[in-house]
Enzyme design. Structure first.
Site, short mmCIF file in Angstrom:
data_model
loop_
_atom_site.label_atom_id
_atom_site.label_comp_id
_atom_site.label_asym_id
_atom_site.label_seq_id
_atom_site.Cartn_x
_atom_site.Cartn_y
_atom_site.Cartn_z
N GLY A 1 2.91 0.18 8.42
CA GLY A 1 2.79 -1.17 7.86
C GLY A 1 1.38 -1.51 7.42
O GLY A 1 0.44 -0.77 7.66
N ARG B 1 -4.18 -3.68 7.59
CA ARG B 1 -5.39 -4.43 7.20
C ARG B 1 -5.29 -4.92 5.77
O ARG B 1 -6.29 -5.36 5.20
CB ARG B 1 -6.63 -3.58 7.39
CG ARG B 1 -6.58 -2.26 6.67
CD ARG B 1 -7.92 -1.62 6.74
NE ARG B 1 -7.87 -0.24 6.32
CZ ARG B 1 -8.94 0.49 6.13
NH1 ARG B 1 -10.12 -0.03 6.33
NH2 ARG B 1 -8.84 1.75 5.76
N LYS C 1 -7.64 -6.04 0.93
CA LYS C 1 -7.72 -4.95 1.90
C LYS C 1 -8.93 -5.19 2.80
O LYS C 1 -10.06 -5.22 2.32
CB LYS C 1 -7.84 -3.61 1.19
CG LYS C 1 -7.81 -2.40 2.13
CD LYS C 1 -7.56 -1.13 1.37
CE LYS C 1 -7.68 0.10 2.25
NZ LYS C 1 -7.45 1.34 1.47
N GLY D 1 -8.19 -4.40 11.47
CA GLY D 1 -7.79 -5.12 10.26
C GLY D 1 -8.89 -5.25 9.22
O GLY D 1 -8.72 -5.91 8.21
N ARG E 1 -7.07 -5.79 -4.43
CA ARG E 1 -6.46 -4.82 -5.33
C ARG E 1 -5.22 -5.42 -5.98
O ARG E 1 -4.62 -6.36 -5.44
CB ARG E 1 -6.19 -3.50 -4.62
CG ARG E 1 -5.59 -3.60 -3.25
CD ARG E 1 -5.56 -2.22 -2.60
NE ARG E 1 -4.61 -2.20 -1.49
CZ ARG E 1 -4.36 -1.13 -0.78
NH1 ARG E 1 -4.96 0.01 -1.04
NH2 ARG E 1 -3.49 -1.17 0.21
N ARG F 1 5.87 1.46 -1.20
CA ARG F 1 5.62 2.89 -0.93
C ARG F 1 6.92 3.59 -0.53
O ARG F 1 7.89 2.92 -0.13
CB ARG F 1 4.64 3.01 0.25
CG ARG F 1 3.36 2.26 0.03
CD ARG F 1 2.96 1.46 1.28
NE ARG F 1 1.85 0.54 0.95
CZ ARG F 1 0.58 0.90 0.93
NH1 ARG F 1 0.25 2.11 1.29
NH2 ARG F 1 -0.35 0.05 0.57
N ASP G 1 3.37 7.15 3.32
CA ASP G 1 3.05 5.72 3.26
C ASP G 1 1.98 5.45 2.22
O ASP G 1 1.66 4.28 1.95
CB ASP G 1 2.59 5.21 4.64
CG ASP G 1 1.41 6.00 5.18
OD1 ASP G 1 1.55 7.23 5.32
OD2 ASP G 1 0.36 5.40 5.47
N ASN G 2 1.43 6.51 1.64
CA ASN G 2 0.43 6.33 0.58
C ASN G 2 0.97 6.77 -0.77
O ASN G 2 0.20 7.08 -1.68
CB ASN G 2 -0.85 7.13 0.93
CG ASN G 2 -1.57 6.55 2.13
OD1 ASN G 2 -1.39 5.38 2.47
ND2 ASN G 2 -2.35 7.37 2.80
N ASP H 1 -4.02 3.57 -2.34
CA ASP H 1 -4.72 3.80 -1.08
C ASP H 1 -5.86 4.81 -1.22
O ASP H 1 -5.77 5.94 -0.76
CB ASP H 1 -3.75 4.24 0.03
CG ASP H 1 -3.10 3.04 0.69
OD1 ASP H 1 -3.24 1.92 0.16
OD2 ASP H 1 -2.45 3.21 1.74
#
Ligand code: AMP
Ligand code: MG
Length: 544
Positions: free
Chosen positions: A102, A105, A125, A138, A195, A202, A280-281, A290
């Site tokens: 998840g 941050r 981010k 975070g 961003r 993802r 996840d990226n 990422d």
């Protein structure tokens, strides 16, 4: 200009939320996200700004007159219409299922829907802890934020599909990091990047509900992704309100495969190494996402990985990226399997990945070498060497430490006449060699290179491409300026000392990576010796 942005928060509007309102670390089931407010920072200052991204989302190109931007883009001030949340996703990290990850941050502020119906998610981010922060704080440090800010924009201008970066804000807070996980933790300046992308979805967003057997949630999320971001895939039946069919999910998978193939082929063209291609990226929109321990190839080495965490297995090394993309797509296919119900459509998708990757790679090489597009989708093997010209270029590059970017760029200056002497052929390439004295390159490298250059010349003469056209085409495929690891580090060193000017200068140079920029020649130079083994230049960790 007012800072009233037209928010249209489709993600939070259409998908199930975590009902727990409090911000503490936890496993979140049955939901796609948790609403969470950014945690305020001490003294936000705007360090860098991308006017182009500002224009895209409807913000002023010049931020000077709007001091409140630093407040907004640090999360200190949440505008009306924003609906901040952290997304829930899982992922495979370094080949292993990691369960829930998840946005630990990253906090999405909202989605801007422009008058031309472009959707732009704004995501901070480093804006503070979320329910997904696990053991993290975070936050993000300045060095990694400078790297993400600059590289997002550099990649965009190179023509590589990527998420964008709007702003870089220094927080005025310190963040403690142990850069190499060796017990040397120290405080560093904190920063936040805003961003921007149509979506940050993802593969991992789909893997988690699948792993938990939450098939209805999976379907809702897939339907949302298709309807919002791939509406062209919807058939008329779907438009009429019927449920999305198995074949539409399969067509979507194929699209994701094709986009991922294009993205990776582009990475290979420009010498980019992502460094942490965990699922996840991996963006379902096929965007580079990422920016962490990424790096740029200096001396060509397909086995190089910038990520120290990856140094042992080298899973994410430059030359392995296409294979890993495929591995990740298999995991994505597993996640979508309940929606499709059979395996064959996924095999079609994987074939589409290979086809797209192959075609894109050949087209890139033809352009890089200044040849007509390879006929019949093939770069014929030379009967003498048994190797194609494109593959041989990589052998030549790997035969002695050679700067990949300078080498390909310089090819446009190599004469193609049959009577060119050895020295005339090699002269344009001298600048690419890392040898202190390029005249000392071994006879084997010299003869390999010369044989290849003569073969290339022969092919070019056979094709009779108009020289100026050939040169322009080569320059458009071989960038002069890439965000070399040491350049980003120089900008970081200065920014950490309080001067962000090199960030601005590099952003400006990287806006025109294919152009000759005589006043910025120094930013096209190969890696200097001091950067060879310096942290941040050749070795990066996930600690950011
Ligand atoms: P990455 O390898 O950067 O993609 O991060 C993997 C996971 O760790 C993601 O869920 C991130 O949100 C989370 N993460 C990384 N750094 C931090 C941090 N400083 N605080 C909280 N979560 C983090
Ligand atoms: Mg990540």
């Amino acid at each position: 200009m007012s800072l009233d942005l037209p928010f249209d928060n489709s993600f939070t509007h259409e998908l199930p939320a975590d009902p727990e309102p409090d911000n503490f670390r936890r496993a979140v089931h049955g939901a796609c996200y948790s609403r969470v407010q950014p945690t305020p920072v001490a003294a936000p200052t705007l360090l860098a700004w991308s006017p182009e991204v500002a224009r895209l989302v409807g913000l002023p190109e010049d931020p000077q007159a709007h001091p409140e931007l630093a407040q907004i883009l640090s999360g200190n001030q949440v505008l009306p219409g924003m609906d901040p949340y952290a997304a829930c996703y899982g992922g495979h990290q370094f080949g292993n299922w990691a369960d829930q990850l998840g946005d630990g941050r990253a906090i999405t502020l909202g989605e801007v829907l422009t008058p031309s119906k472009q959707r732009w998610e704004l995501q901070l981010k480093g804006a503070g802890p979320t329910p997904y922060s696990r053991r993290g704080d975070g936050r993000a440090v300045l060095r990694s934020s400078v790297r993400e800010f600059l590289c997002s924009e550099a990649m965009h201008h190179l023509g590589v599909p990527t998420t964008r970066a709007l702003s870089l804000v220094g927080t005025g807070d310190e963040v403690v990091r142990d850069m190499f996980y060796d017990g040397n933790a120290k405080p560093e300046p904190g920063a936040i990047v805003c961003r921007v992308a149509p979506s940050f979805l993802r593969f991992g967003n789909f893997e988690l509900p699948m792993a938990r057997g939450e098939h209805e949630l999976l379907r809702q999320l897939a339907d949302y992704a298709i309807t919002t971001h791939f509406p062209e895939l919807l058939s008329q039946a779907n438009d009429a309100g019927q449920s999305i069919s198995a074949s539409t999910y399969a067509a979507w998978f194929t699209q994701v495969c094709q986009r991922t193939a294009t993205m990776v082929a582009e990475w290979m063209r420009v010498g980019f190494v992502h460094g942490v291609m965990n699922t996840d990226n991996m963006s379902v929109l096929g965007l580079t996402i990422d920016y962490g321990p990424y790096g740029w190839i200096d001396n060509y080495d397909p086995d190089w990985t910038p990520n120290t965490t990856d140094a042992a297995g080298r899973r994410y090394r430059f030359g392995n990226q296409p294979r890993i993309a495929m591995w990740n797509l298999v995991k994505f296919a597993n996640a979508l399997h309940p929606l499709v119900g059979s395996v064959e459509p996924f095999e079609d998708g994987m074939r589409a990945f290979s086809d797209t990757l192959g075609q894109h790679t050949l087209a890139s090489f033809a352009a890089k070498l200044g040849l007509e597009p390879f006929a019949g989708d093939e770069d014929p093997e030379d009967p003498r060497s048994g190797v194609s010209l494109a593959n041989q270029s990589m052998r030549v590059l790997g035969s002695t430490p050679t700067d990949m970017t300078i080498f390909y760029r310089a090819l446009a200056d190599v004469p193609v006449q049959a009577n060119a002497s050895d020295d005339e052929l090699l002269a344009p390439l001298w600048a690419a060699y890392y040898e202190a004295d390029p005249s000392t390159i071994t006879p084997a490298t010299r003869s390999l290179t010369l044989a290849w250059l003569r073969q290339l010349g022969e092919r070019v003469r056979g094709e009779a491409i108009e020289p100026a056209h050939r040169r322009a085409r080569m320059h458009a495929a071989n960038p002069k300026y890439v965000l070399r690891n040491y350049l980003a580090q120089l900008a970081i060193d200065k920014a950490e000392a309080g001067d962000p000017s090199l960030i601005h200068e590099l952003l400006e140079v990287m806006r025109h990576p294919y152009a000759e920029q005589p006043t910025h020649e120094q930013h096209a130079a190969k890696r200097p010796d001091w950067a060879k083994d310096r942290a941040g230049c050749s070795m990066l960790s996930c600690s950011s």
